[in-house]
Design an enzyme around this catalytic site. Structure first.
Site, PDB file in Angstrom:
ATOM      1  N   LEU A 154      45.186  39.367 -13.395  1.00  0.00           N
ATOM      2  CA  LEU A 154      44.745  38.090 -12.843  1.00  0.00           C
ATOM      3  C   LEU A 154      43.465  37.622 -13.533  1.00  0.00           C
ATOM      4  O   LEU A 154      43.341  36.450 -13.901  1.00  0.00           O
ATOM      5  CB  LEU A 154      44.535  38.208 -11.336  1.00  0.00           C
ATOM      6  N   TYR A 155      42.528  38.533 -13.685  1.00  0.00           N
ATOM      7  CA  TYR A 155      41.279  38.187 -14.361  1.00  0.00           C
ATOM      8  C   TYR A 155      41.556  37.737 -15.793  1.00  0.00           C
ATOM      9  O   TYR A 155      41.031  36.717 -16.251  1.00  0.00           O
ATOM     10  CB  TYR A 155      40.350  39.402 -14.349  1.00  0.00           C
TER      11      TYR A 155
END
Length: 248
Positions: A154-155
């Protein structure tokens, strides 16, 4: 930074703190520190003032549009202009396989890393255009340049989005006198890095070309350089301040 008003989001700690203080050391006319945690932000503003530079802390959640609008309005009301903005605030999830993350974590990561940048640009760009120009630096990450990064899907995706947003905005704004670039830190010792779930920091450092982790102050130097006249012909660029990680 001489004579320029600077603004740093996520300015209470880590790279944001180091950048705000370096802006002051480099002769800024004023430094505005924005963040959610008042005690940390006020302490950084105090450090800037101790260097002889007027400074203001504005408590701000940069995922909230009304608060970002208030931040820019407060800067203009207090100091009359906004010359340099470092949009640094962000969030990294705990390291875990993508299928174990939930939609709430997704929303938190993308709100903190992408929505916040969009909102900052939405209000900073018109303010800078009215005064004839400015410089904006976004905090991306080598995670947005080099994949895969196991456990941080996600990051990594959010930082890739930041880079794409930066490039489009840079092309739109350059003809209007606003230079937009990004810095991509690598393995830098910050609170967010320490909370990411890496079990052995010494092993991470040993695998880097320089055999050490980076310091927030080293990334701050890259940010302030991108915002300086020395980088006047650099637009839409991602500067990897990563000790060689993305090249290895």
């Amino acid at each position: 930074m001489a004579g320029r008003v600077g603004l740093v989001t996520g300015g209470g700690s880590g790279i944001g703190r180091a950048t705000a203080i370096l802006m002051a050391r480099e002769g800024a006319a004023a430094v505005v520190v924005a963040g959610r945690r008042e005690a940390e932000g006020q302490a950084v503003a105090d450090e800037c003032r101790a260097l002889g530079v007027p400074s203001l802390f504005v408590q701000t959640d940069v995922t909230q549009e009304d608060q970002v609008a208030r931040l820019v309005e407060t800067t203009l009301a207090r100091f009359g202009r906004l010359d340099v903005a470092f949009n640094n605030a962000g969030y990294q999830e705990r390291r875990a396989p993508v299928e174990t993350q939930d939609s709430g974590v997704f929303d938190t990561v993308f709100d903190a890393n992408v929505r916040s940048v969009f909102l900052c640009l939405k209000y900073q760009v018109p303010a800078m255009e009215r005064q004839g120009g400015g410089r904006i630096v976004l905090n991306a990450s080598v995670s947005g340049l080099r994949n895969p990064n196991p456990g941080l899907a996600l990051y990594s995706a959010s930082k890739t989005a930041v880079i794409s947003l930066m490039r489009s905005a840079a092309m739109e704004c350059a003809p209007r006198g606003i230079r937009i670039n990004a810095v991509a830190p690598g393995r830098v010792v910050t609170d967010m890095m320490l909370a990411s779930g890496i079990a052995d920091m010494s092993a991470v450092a040993a695998a880097l070309p320089l055999r050490r982790m980076g310091k927030p102050e080293e990334v701050a130097e890259a940010v302030v350089w991108l915002a300086s006249d020395a980088a006047a012909y650099i637009v839409g660029h991602v500067l990897a301040a990563d000790g060689g990680f993305s090249a290895s």
